[in-house]
Design a protein around this motif. Structure first.
Motif, PDB file in Angstrom:
ATOM      1  N   GLN A  11     -44.968  11.486  42.241  1.00  0.00           N
ATOM      2  CA  GLN A  11     -44.497  12.693  42.914  1.00  0.00           C
ATOM      3  C   GLN A  11     -45.658  13.409  43.585  1.00  0.00           C
ATOM      4  O   GLN A  11     -46.821  13.089  43.352  1.00  0.00           O
ATOM      5  N   ALA A  12     -45.335  14.413  44.397  1.00  0.00           N
ATOM      6  CA  ALA A  12     -46.359  15.210  45.071  1.00  0.00           C
ATOM      7  C   ALA A  12     -46.791  16.371  44.167  1.00  0.00           C
ATOM      8  O   ALA A  12     -46.062  16.770  43.256  1.00  0.00           O
ATOM      9  N   HIS A  13     -47.974  16.928  44.456  1.00  0.00           N
ATOM     10  CA  HIS A  13     -48.493  17.975  43.567  1.00  0.00           C
ATOM     11  C   HIS A  13     -47.765  19.301  43.711  1.00  0.00           C
ATOM     12  O   HIS A  13     -47.795  20.128  42.800  1.00  0.00           O
ATOM     13  N   ASP A  14     -47.086  19.536  44.845  1.00  0.00           N
ATOM     14  CA  ASP A  14     -46.436  20.819  45.024  1.00  0.00           C
ATOM     15  C   ASP A  14     -45.171  20.982  44.189  1.00  0.00           C
ATOM     16  O   ASP A  14     -44.605  22.087  44.135  1.00  0.00           O
ATOM     17  N   PHE A  52     -44.311  22.172  25.261  1.00  0.00           N
ATOM     18  CA  PHE A  52     -44.360  21.543  26.579  1.00  0.00           C
ATOM     19  C   PHE A  52     -45.788  21.129  26.937  1.00  0.00           C
ATOM     20  O   PHE A  52     -46.007  20.095  27.579  1.00  0.00           O
ATOM     21  N   LEU A  53     -46.767  21.933  26.516  1.00  0.00           N
ATOM     22  CA  LEU A  53     -48.164  21.560  26.732  1.00  0.00           C
ATOM     23  C   LEU A  53     -48.507  20.324  25.915  1.00  0.00           C
ATOM     24  O   LEU A  53     -49.214  19.418  26.394  1.00  0.00           O
ATOM     25  N   ARG A  57     -53.029  21.725  36.611  1.00  0.00           N
ATOM     26  CA  ARG A  57     -52.032  22.508  37.351  1.00  0.00           C
ATOM     27  C   ARG A  57     -50.782  22.698  36.506  1.00  0.00           C
ATOM     28  O   ARG A  57     -50.177  23.769  36.509  1.00  0.00           O
ATOM     29  N   TYR A  58     -50.403  21.637  35.818  1.00  0.00           N
ATOM     30  CA  TYR A  58     -49.249  21.726  34.921  1.00  0.00           C
ATOM     31  C   TYR A  58     -49.524  22.752  33.814  1.00  0.00           C
ATOM     32  O   TYR A  58     -48.697  23.636  33.547  1.00  0.00           O
ATOM     33  N   ASP A  59     -50.681  22.638  33.172  1.00  0.00           N
ATOM     34  CA  ASP A  59     -51.032  23.554  32.079  1.00  0.00           C
ATOM     35  C   ASP A  59     -51.042  24.999  32.551  1.00  0.00           C
ATOM     36  O   ASP A  59     -50.528  25.906  31.869  1.00  0.00           O
ATOM     37  N   ASN A  60     -51.623  25.231  33.727  1.00  0.00           N
ATOM     38  CA  ASN A  60     -51.682  26.596  34.265  1.00  0.00           C
ATOM     39  C   ASN A  60     -50.285  27.152  34.512  1.00  0.00           C
ATOM     40  O   ASN A  60     -50.020  28.334  34.275  1.00  0.00           O
ATOM     41  N   ALA A  87     -41.794  17.918  37.729  1.00  0.00           N
ATOM     42  CA  ALA A  87     -42.528  17.405  36.562  1.00  0.00           C
ATOM     43  C   ALA A  87     -42.236  18.254  35.331  1.00  0.00           C
ATOM     44  O   ALA A  87     -41.857  17.735  34.275  1.00  0.00           O
ATOM     45  N   PHE A  88     -42.407  19.565  35.472  1.00  0.00           N
ATOM     46  CA  PHE A  88     -42.215  20.438  34.308  1.00  0.00           C
ATOM     47  C   PHE A  88     -40.784  20.377  33.773  1.00  0.00           C
ATOM     48  O   PHE A  88     -40.557  20.230  32.565  1.00  0.00           O
ATOM     49  N   TYR A  89     -39.810  20.495  34.661  1.00  0.00           N
ATOM     50  CA  TYR A  89     -38.416  20.527  34.202  1.00  0.00           C
ATOM     51  C   TYR A  89     -37.992  19.215  33.544  1.00  0.00           C
ATOM     52  O   TYR A  89     -37.219  19.207  32.591  1.00  0.00           O
TER      53      TYR A  89
END
Length: 777
Positions: A474-477, A359-360, A376-379, A483-485
């Motif tokens: 999209q928004a960051h929250d 996923f990364l 933020r995604y990576d974290n 985003a991830f899913y």
């Protein structure tokens, strides 16, 4: 004025719909710019955060439509989750848990049918240029089919499993939730040091959750903690309930926290779950799914009631050594703010923990705007501790398409032709042993459906739009969720990325504080639009770059409104002087100042285009705004007034040609940000000469890449400002008549523009001299 603005904006909103201005076309084109548009949750009405982020994505899409011509910008609504259930319950004054699933689903669908048109109207009123002719809902039959097909595909590939284990649970919503649905919330609590007993002596343990005493199954001490070395392997007696639990050496016990001894309960948090599994301890669960306690003597009390009663009993029995008030971060459900629990339930999961690196790696293939948002995604991915829980114990949602044989426990899946299917409404027998199959009662998490929005959107047009899409806004929250899913699903299904680029918007604050209903600091975009206009609100939203939070300040709306008024007045002035001009006449030779001004327009187009191409709409707005106020209305309109009023022949045509072309170019550049007023001016003045029925179907202005900046016009503007300043210093009107002396070198540089300088400054004459001088009459 506000009423007139609203009337204008509604007129063009209707025009765009009736004329199908934003209708999707050429769906099979490889050049199509496709957008995986966020489907807003139908949970009431548009809020200012919606207006902020959707405006920002619309700036980019409108630019792409004018620049590249072919855009796929679909619209959907997310009406398949807890917020929608809450809306239906609130509107109809019911509780879903008190109704049958069939009755509640029917009520949800009826309510959505009534509420959705008004909800969607908010986006149209804001000027969002989606194709509203074909829309989707995350609960409609087509979306159900795609979502269920996704489940079946991942199950067959071995990515989905069902298991009984402690699950993150919301007692208020009475459903399992995923890690991504957790939020940290600062809450007050009592940190109590309690008297356990070891061999008849006090053994102190601090906790914020005394209601879990009956669920205690072990005590941990750190192996490096010399205080407790002799206690390891012994047993501790639990206060109030007088049963014993083992004392175990484990490094998860923090020496400097509380007394250094840690109570392990089933289940206080995810660490408890892990600890119990590692040491194969037998759990004793005391919290029920509805948030009550079943410990002896406290049965039926809600968690906080039990906590209070147990602390009272401990105090009365002198079993509290110390107690202090603290504030600490607690995991709560992001939908309702309720503290979560861990409850043993049977749930469905998608395996993700074993694929973090994948996923990364997929995120590396996507261009992130701004780049730092990828961190933020990576974290989030690196911090994952649970597989994705995709089942929910709710009524309203997409049914999990599964039956389980009551005999051999075989999992039975539907055929493709049966989809969408509700197992509760369809009977099945086991093909293996012939026994009756038990239907799955749970529904899919809403993100299990929202994670396939590219497929849902493409299906509206026969799957002609191919994945990956061009863009995800999209928004960051919701990086950790949507985003991830979506990235995870695209990889698990086909090994692809879902989109080539992703843009992340920030949040809106008020006075530096995040807006929330509980604080009462909510701004209603509908009221803002009614007072200032949609264009003014959009102008405000263009004031920050992607990823940046923006504080709502009314003065920014006032600035936007002033800009609209000035644009309107400037356009009226231009066309008052173009009554005999058809938009096509060109002079045999442009006047020097007109030639230079058109070159400056060309440079403006280049700068604005560059900013839009890198998705920096705020930079584009800044360039347009500065040029409009300073170069166009502040200088050029004043300079050519006399020529368009009194001029003749080529001199007048040169000014008219420049005015026509420069104003039209400014409108086109501004159209993505302020679509209503630019359409109004285009239709009222330019439409009879231009071929397109809307400014939003016009081609984006082109520029000469070889054009170089010139100082000649700036020198002219500088001399003009010097003269104006001199008149101001002498307290004379700008129309006061003067005799002007310019330095010899300046006079020579401006030789071809001296007549225009004479006209705009009301000079009787301009002569060269040793120094600059303004003489008044």
């Amino acid at each position: 004025m506000a009423e007139q603005t609203e009337e204008i904006e509604r007129k063009w909103q209707e025009f765009w719909e009736n004329e199908h201005i934003y209708k999707s076309k050429d769906m099979e084109s490889k050049e199509i710019f496709s957008v995986d548009t966020p489907p807003p949750t139908v949970s009431g009405k548009m809020h200012i955060g919606h207006a902020f982020s959707y405006s920002q994505q619309d700036f980019i899409i409108r630019f792409k439509r004018m620049k590249e011509g072919n855009v796929f910008y679909p619209f959907g609504t997310d009406d398949n989750g807890l917020p929608t259930e809450r809306l239906v319950e609130r509107i109809n004054n019911v509780k879903s848990v008190m109704m049958s699933r069939a009755d509640f689903i029917r009520l949800c669908l009826e309510t959505l049918k009534k509420e959705k048109p008004g909800f969607v109207e908010g986006w149209k009123r804001l000027g969002i240029s989606c194709d509203f002719e074909k829309t989707y809902s995350t609960i409609d039959p087509n979306s159900q089919k795609i979502s269920q097909r996704s489940f079946i595909d991942l199950y067959k590939k071995g990515h989905i499993y069902k298991k009984d284990l402690p699950t993150i649970w919301c007692p208020e919503c009475q459903t399992s939730i995923a890690q991504a649905e957790l939020e940290d919330k600062e809450m007050p609590s009592k940190f109590s040091t309690l008297k356990f007993k070891v061999e008849g002596k006090d053994f102190l343990i601090s906790t914020t959750r005394p209601e879990l005493l009956y669920a205690c199954v072990a005590v941990f001490v750190n192996p490096k903690d010399k205080r407790y070395k002799s206690f390891v392997g012994k047993k501790a007696s639990v206060p109030l309930f007088d049963f014993e639990v083992p004392i175990i050496a484990d490094e998860s016990a923090q020496i400097d926290k509380g007394t250094g001894a840690l109570m392990i309960c089933s289940y206080g948090d995810r660490f408890d779950v892990d600890a119990i599994n590692r040491y194969k301890l037998k759990p004793r669960v005391v919290i029920t799914k509805d948030g009550k306690i079943n410990a002896p003597g406290y049965e039926g009390l809600r968690i906080k009631e039990a906590r209070k009663k147990i602390l009272e009993d401990l105090k009365n029995k002198i079993l509290i050594e110390d107690q202090k008030e603290i504030t600490h971060a607690v995991n709560v459900h992001d939908k309702c703010g309720t503290e979560i629990e861990f409850v043993d339930t049977s749930q469905w999961f998608i395996r993700i923990l074993d694929k973090k690196d994948k996923f990364l790696g997929q995120a590396e293939k996507i261009v992130w705007h701004p780049k730092f948002m990828k961190k933020r995604y990576d974290n989030w991915v690196n911090g994952l501790e649970w597989d994705w829980s995709i089942s929910r114990n709710r009524h309203f949602g997409i049914p999990i398409p599964v039956w389980e044989c009551t005999g051999c426990k075989k999992i039975i899946l539907p055929e493709e032709k049966e989809l969408p299917v509700d197992p509760l409404e369809t009977k099945k027998k086991c093909p293996k042993c012939g026994k009756t199959a038990e239907p799955e009662k749970m529904v899919l998490d809403t993100w299990a459906t929202s994670s396939v929005t590219p497929e849902i959107a493409s299906s509206l047009f026969g799957n002609k739009v191919k994945i990956p899409f061009s863009l995800r806004p999209q928004a960051h929250d919701i990086i950790r969720t949507w985003a991830f899913y979506t990235i995870a699903k695209a990889y698990l299904h086909e090994g692809k990325i879902p989109w080539k680029e992703i843009i992340i918007s920030g949040n809106v604050s008020l006075g530096g504080e995040k807006m929330s209903k509980s604080k009462g600091n909510i701004i209603d975009p509908k009221e803002v639009i009614e007072r200032y206009s949609a264009d003014a609100l959009r102008f405000w939203a263009a004031g920050s770059s992607l990823g940046q939070d923006l504080d709502y300040q009314e003065k920014d709306l006032v600035t936007g409104k002033k800009f609209i008024n000035k644009l309107t007045n400037a356009s009226r002035f231009v066309f008052m002087n173009l009554k005999d001009y058809d938009g096509k006449k060109k002079p045999k030779k442009l006047e020097k100042i007109d030639e230079l001004f058109l070159a400056k327009i060309d440079l403006l187009v280049r700068s604005v285009t560059k900013e839009f191409e890198r998705y920096n709409y705020s930079g584009a707005r800044s360039y347009i705004e500065k040029f409009f106020w300073e170069a166009f209305t502040g200088n050029y309109l004043e300079i050519v007034k006399k020529r368009v009023y009194q001029g003749e022949g080529d001199k007048k045509i040169s000014a008219q040609h420049t005015l026509y072309k420069s104003l039209l170019t400014i409108l086109k550049l501004l159209a993505p940000i302020m679509p209503f007023i630019t359409e109004e001016i285009y239709q009222e003045n330019f439409r009879k000469y231009e071929k397109n029925k809307s400014i939003h179907l016009e081609k984006w202005p082109e520029f000469n890449p070889k054009m170089k900046a010139t100082e000649e016009l700036d020198k002219f503007f500088y001399q003009l400002s010097r003269i104006r300043q001199e008149k101001t210093n002498k307290k004379r009107s700008m129309n006061s008549e003067i005799m002007l002396t310019l330095e010899e070198e300046v006079h020579k540089d401006l030789d071809e523009m001296l007549e225009d300088l004479k006209n705009v400054t009301n000079s009787r004459g301009i002569k060269p001299g040793e120094e600059f001088r303004v003489e008044f009459f």
